[in-house]
Design a protein around this motif. Sequence first.
Motif, PDB file in Angstrom:
ATOM      1  N   UNK A 287       0.851  -1.189   0.000  1.00 12.80           N
ATOM      2  CA  UNK A 287       0.000   0.000   0.000  1.00 12.80           C
ATOM      3  C   UNK A 287       0.888   1.242   0.000  1.00 12.80           C
ATOM      4  N   UNK A 288       0.430   2.296  -0.660  1.00 13.65           N
ATOM      5  CA  UNK A 288       1.135   3.578  -0.667  1.00 13.65           C
ATOM      6  C   UNK A 288       0.290   4.595   0.084  1.00 13.65           C
ATOM      7  N   UNK A 289       0.948   5.484   0.799  1.00 14.22           N
ATOM      8  CA  UNK A 289       0.228   6.524   1.529  1.00 14.22           C
ATOM      9  C   UNK A 289       1.122   7.745   1.657  1.00 14.22           C
ATOM     10  N   UNK A 290       0.516   8.867   2.072  1.00 16.20           N
ATOM     11  CA  UNK A 290       1.308  10.059   2.333  1.00 16.20           C
ATOM     12  C   UNK A 290       2.309   9.778   3.439  1.00 16.20           C
ATOM     13  N   UNK A 291       3.508  10.331   3.324  1.00 17.44           N
ATOM     14  CA  UNK A 291       4.489  10.194   4.392  1.00 17.44           C
ATOM     15  C   UNK A 291       3.967  10.899   5.638  1.00 17.44           C
ATOM     16  N   UNK A 292       4.090  10.288   6.820  1.00 17.60           N
ATOM     17  CA  UNK A 292       3.542  10.878   8.047  1.00 17.60           C
ATOM     18  C   UNK A 292       4.104  12.266   8.354  1.00 17.60           C
ATOM     19  N   UNK A 293       5.379  12.505   8.080  1.00 20.64           N
ATOM     20  CA  UNK A 293       5.936  13.819   8.380  1.00 20.64           C
ATOM     21  C   UNK A 293       5.301  14.901   7.513  1.00 20.64           C
ATOM     22  N   UNK A 294       4.980  14.596   6.259  1.00 20.97           N
ATOM     23  CA  UNK A 294       4.325  15.575   5.400  1.00 20.97           C
ATOM     24  C   UNK A 294       2.863  15.729   5.770  1.00 20.97           C
ATOM     25  N   UNK A 295       2.210  14.632   6.158  1.00 17.10           N
ATOM     26  CA  UNK A 295       0.797  14.679   6.533  1.00 17.10           C
ATOM     27  C   UNK A 295       0.609  15.530   7.781  1.00 17.10           C
ATOM     28  N   UNK A 296       1.471  15.361   8.765  1.00  9.47           N
ATOM     29  CA  UNK A 296       1.380  16.137  10.002  1.00  9.47           C
ATOM     30  C   UNK A 296       1.577  17.620   9.723  1.00  9.47           C
ATOM     31  N   UNK A 297       2.547  17.964   8.898  1.00 14.59           N
ATOM     32  CA  UNK A 297       2.778  19.360   8.561  1.00 14.59           C
ATOM     33  C   UNK A 297       1.573  19.952   7.850  1.00 14.59           C
ATOM     34  N   UNK A 298       0.976  19.201   6.919  1.00 18.26           N
ATOM     35  CA  UNK A 298      -0.164  19.736   6.183  1.00 18.26           C
ATOM     36  C   UNK A 298      -1.373  19.927   7.097  1.00 18.26           C
ATOM     37  N   UNK A 299      -1.564  19.047   8.090  1.00 17.20           N
ATOM     38  CA  UNK A 299      -2.672  19.227   9.028  1.00 17.20           C
ATOM     39  C   UNK A 299      -2.467  20.452   9.902  1.00 17.20           C
ATOM     40  N   UNK A 300      -1.223  20.680  10.331  1.00 20.09           N
ATOM     41  CA  UNK A 300      -0.938  21.825  11.184  1.00 20.09           C
ATOM     42  C   UNK A 300      -1.101  23.136  10.438  1.00 20.09           C
ATOM     43  N   UNK A 301      -0.777  23.149   9.145  1.00 19.03           N
ATOM     44  CA  UNK A 301      -0.831  24.387   8.387  1.00 19.03           C
ATOM     45  C   UNK A 301      -2.179  24.619   7.718  1.00 19.03           C
ATOM     46  N   UNK A 302      -3.049  23.628   7.737  1.00 14.71           N
ATOM     47  CA  UNK A 302      -4.333  23.757   7.057  1.00 14.71           C
ATOM     48  C   UNK A 302      -5.468  23.902   8.071  1.00 14.71           C
ATOM     49  N   UNK A 303      -6.417  24.775   7.749  1.00 22.37           N
ATOM     50  CA  UNK A 303      -7.594  24.933   8.616  1.00 22.37           C
ATOM     51  C   UNK A 303      -8.659  23.894   8.289  1.00 22.37           C
ATOM     52  N   UNK A 304      -8.586  23.335   7.085  1.00 20.53           N
ATOM     53  CA  UNK A 304      -9.555  22.324   6.666  1.00 20.53           C
ATOM     54  C   UNK A 304      -8.868  20.969   6.612  1.00 20.53           C
ATOM     55  N   UNK A 305      -9.560  19.940   7.087  1.00 18.05           N
ATOM     56  CA  UNK A 305      -9.026  18.586   6.998  1.00 18.05           C
ATOM     57  C   UNK A 305     -10.014  17.727   6.227  1.00 18.05           C
ATOM     58  N   UNK A 306      -9.576  16.587   5.785  1.00  8.64           N
ATOM     59  CA  UNK A 306     -10.440  15.676   5.055  1.00  8.64           C
ATOM     60  C   UNK A 306     -10.145  14.256   5.488  1.00  8.64           C
ATOM     61  N   UNK A 307     -11.054  13.361   5.146  1.00 10.06           N
ATOM     62  CA  UNK A 307     -10.917  11.953   5.495  1.00 10.06           C
ATOM     63  C   UNK A 307     -11.157  11.125   4.249  1.00 10.06           C
ATOM     64  N   UNK A 308     -10.327  10.130   4.051  1.00  5.10           N
ATOM     65  CA  UNK A 308     -10.485   9.215   2.925  1.00  5.10           C
ATOM     66  C   UNK A 308     -10.748   7.823   3.484  1.00  5.10           C
ATOM     67  N   UNK A 309     -11.880   7.242   3.128  1.00  8.45           N
ATOM     68  CA  UNK A 309     -12.199   5.872   3.496  1.00  8.45           C
ATOM     69  C   UNK A 309     -11.921   4.984   2.300  1.00  8.45           C
ATOM     70  N   UNK A 310     -11.318   3.837   2.545  1.00 10.71           N
ATOM     71  CA  UNK A 310     -11.031   2.930   1.448  1.00 10.71           C
ATOM     72  C   UNK A 310     -10.710   1.549   1.950  1.00 10.71           C
ATOM     73  N   UNK A 311     -10.336   0.693   1.034  1.00 13.45           N
ATOM     74  CA  UNK A 311      -9.957  -0.664   1.400  1.00 13.45           C
ATOM     75  C   UNK A 311      -8.828  -1.109   0.496  1.00 13.45           C
TER      76      UNK A 311
END
Length: 65
Positions: A38-62
């Motif tokens: 499986x491929x996913x966003x790198x956690x260090x980049x994901x954390x930075x984007x959450x801290x700098x963004x006022x809007x968040x989103x959720x992706x559900x999948x399998x």
Amino acid sequence: MWYLATKNLEIPQLRDVYAIVWETDDFDTTAEGTIYGISSLRPDLYTKSLESSKNTFRIDGRVVT
């Protein structure tokens, strides 16, 4: 189960994770297993984007194997 997380060389913003799951028979003479990838966003980049963004989103999948 064993797993390996690596940086995706083609898309550096992603990481690839591979897992191997196996089972042995009653006599431990053979093993059968499955490899998952499986491929996913790198956690260090994901954390930075959450801290700098006022809007968040959720992706559900399998994962389909």
